[in-house]
Scaffold this active site. Sequence first.
Site, PDB file in Angstrom:
ATOM      1  N   CYS A 167       0.855  -1.184   0.000  1.00  0.00           N
ATOM      2  CA  CYS A 167       0.000   0.000   0.000  1.00  0.00           C
ATOM      3  C   CYS A 167       0.889   1.231   0.000  1.00  0.00           C
ATOM      4  O   CYS A 167       1.679   1.440   0.930  1.00  0.00           O
ATOM      5  CB  CYS A 167      -0.922  -0.002   1.225  1.00  0.00           C
ATOM      6  SG  CYS A 167      -1.906   1.505   1.396  1.00  0.00           S
ATOM      7  N   GLN A 175     -22.233  -6.845   7.843  1.00  0.00           N
ATOM      8  CA  GLN A 175     -20.794  -7.097   7.913  1.00  0.00           C
ATOM      9  C   GLN A 175     -20.089  -6.530   6.688  1.00  0.00           C
ATOM     10  O   GLN A 175     -20.607  -6.583   5.575  1.00  0.00           O
ATOM     11  CB  GLN A 175     -20.529  -8.600   7.998  1.00  0.00           C
ATOM     12  CG  GLN A 175     -21.126  -9.285   9.217  1.00  0.00           C
ATOM     13  CD  GLN A 175     -20.330  -9.030  10.487  1.00  0.00           C
ATOM     14  OE1 GLN A 175     -19.369  -8.288  10.478  1.00  0.00           O
ATOM     15  NE2 GLN A 175     -20.751  -9.639  11.579  1.00  0.00           N
ATOM     16  N   ASN A 227     -24.874 -11.656  18.809  1.00  0.00           N
ATOM     17  CA  ASN A 227     -23.899 -10.962  17.955  1.00  0.00           C
ATOM     18  C   ASN A 227     -23.846  -9.506  18.405  1.00  0.00           C
ATOM     19  O   ASN A 227     -24.310  -8.607  17.716  1.00  0.00           O
ATOM     20  CB  ASN A 227     -24.322 -11.072  16.487  1.00  0.00           C
ATOM     21  CG  ASN A 227     -23.299 -10.444  15.550  1.00  0.00           C
ATOM     22  OD1 ASN A 227     -22.122 -10.338  15.870  1.00  0.00           O
ATOM     23  ND2 ASN A 227     -23.762 -10.016  14.387  1.00  0.00           N
ATOM     24  N   CYS A 266     -16.711  -9.624  17.684  1.00  0.00           N
ATOM     25  CA  CYS A 266     -15.675  -8.894  16.947  1.00  0.00           C
ATOM     26  C   CYS A 266     -14.634  -8.306  17.884  1.00  0.00           C
ATOM     27  O   CYS A 266     -13.764  -7.541  17.449  1.00  0.00           O
ATOM     28  CB  CYS A 266     -16.302  -7.795  16.092  1.00  0.00           C
ATOM     29  SG  CYS A 266     -17.154  -6.512  17.044  1.00  0.00           S
TER      30      CYS A 266
END
Length: 374
Positions: free
Chosen positions: A3, A211, A306, A333
């Site tokens: 990058c 997501q 979740n 997450c």
Amino acid sequence: MHCSYFAAERCRSCALMEQPYDEQLAAKQSHVARALDDRGDLAWLPPLVSRESGFRNKAKMVVGGTAAQPMLGILDAAGRGVDLQDCGLYTPAIHACFPVLADFISRAGLTPYDVPGRTGELKYLIVTESPDGELMLRFVLRSQESVSRIRKHLPELLAALPQLEVVSVNLHPEHKATVEGEREIVLTAQETLRMRVNGLDMYLRPQSFFQTNTEVAAALYRRARDWVTELAPASVWDLYCGVGGFALHCAAPGRDVLGIEISPEAIASAELSAREAGLEGLDFRVGDATAFAVGARQAPELVIVNPPRRGLGDELSRWLEASSVRQVIYSSCHSGSLARDLAAMPSLRPRRARLLDMFPQTRHYEVLTLLERA
């Protein structure tokens, strides 16, 4: 993945950019194993890998510069815009639309919001791509001052981007470190973006969550569905259900599945998906997950959770620990909040787990864990 922005230190968001991908995965696997206090009785499935680039289906681009020369990207330490239109994380379709959007900003005379000076109107562009290549675009504005100009020039934008299905304006008048405000003005006849995943059509409204890595999200839902199919519970709750991804995948004849979500828009989308798919036994309700569970008269056999990064919290964790729920499927997450929640419900032990690399080049990941009552 190379990058140029990272190498030039213009953007350091992807902290693992210079680390080989296999080493990234190994480090993440080790990190989550420690968080789950793996004592050797936890069965790990192989980590699910992602594409290293071109995987993000959503771009939240700060708009900086001027209306004549807008920059789409992030803010630097001084609060000035850094242009990242060539960022390699986004899907090719999203990447290709950035120059068109920059040109639209100039033609419509949309003044970027200057954070240090607190002047200007356009704060963010939020672009989402569906698995079928359709796009949703949201303009985050300080006020309604620019809405008429966006409407005036919108036909030209739709002609330049024929895959653009949903366009809206989000009003965010406050000067604060959040991306969007509460009010949404939809400018197109179509209000939802169809997200076709594993043969199911889910619908994303402007303020709904999905997501950011579609391929990994599809694998996440399949794994949860396979565990539920094997366990064959008669009743399932999907707490923090969003647009219904887990609940829709786990529906089956003779099974009652209930989804709870605080967002009315997300629940409307989930209900639409269930109707179109002809799925029976599904019920979706607007509500707070913790308040619903604590106030329920009877618990289900299995619960899917979740939660956001902060986790379940003490009250819901303690409720699960004291309840009659036999299994919990926990999608997390953030391994730190997951570890805290697990400590609060010791009788629900992790038995199976899988790391899903939702966010390559960063230290973030998703982990799906099956908890069973000891």
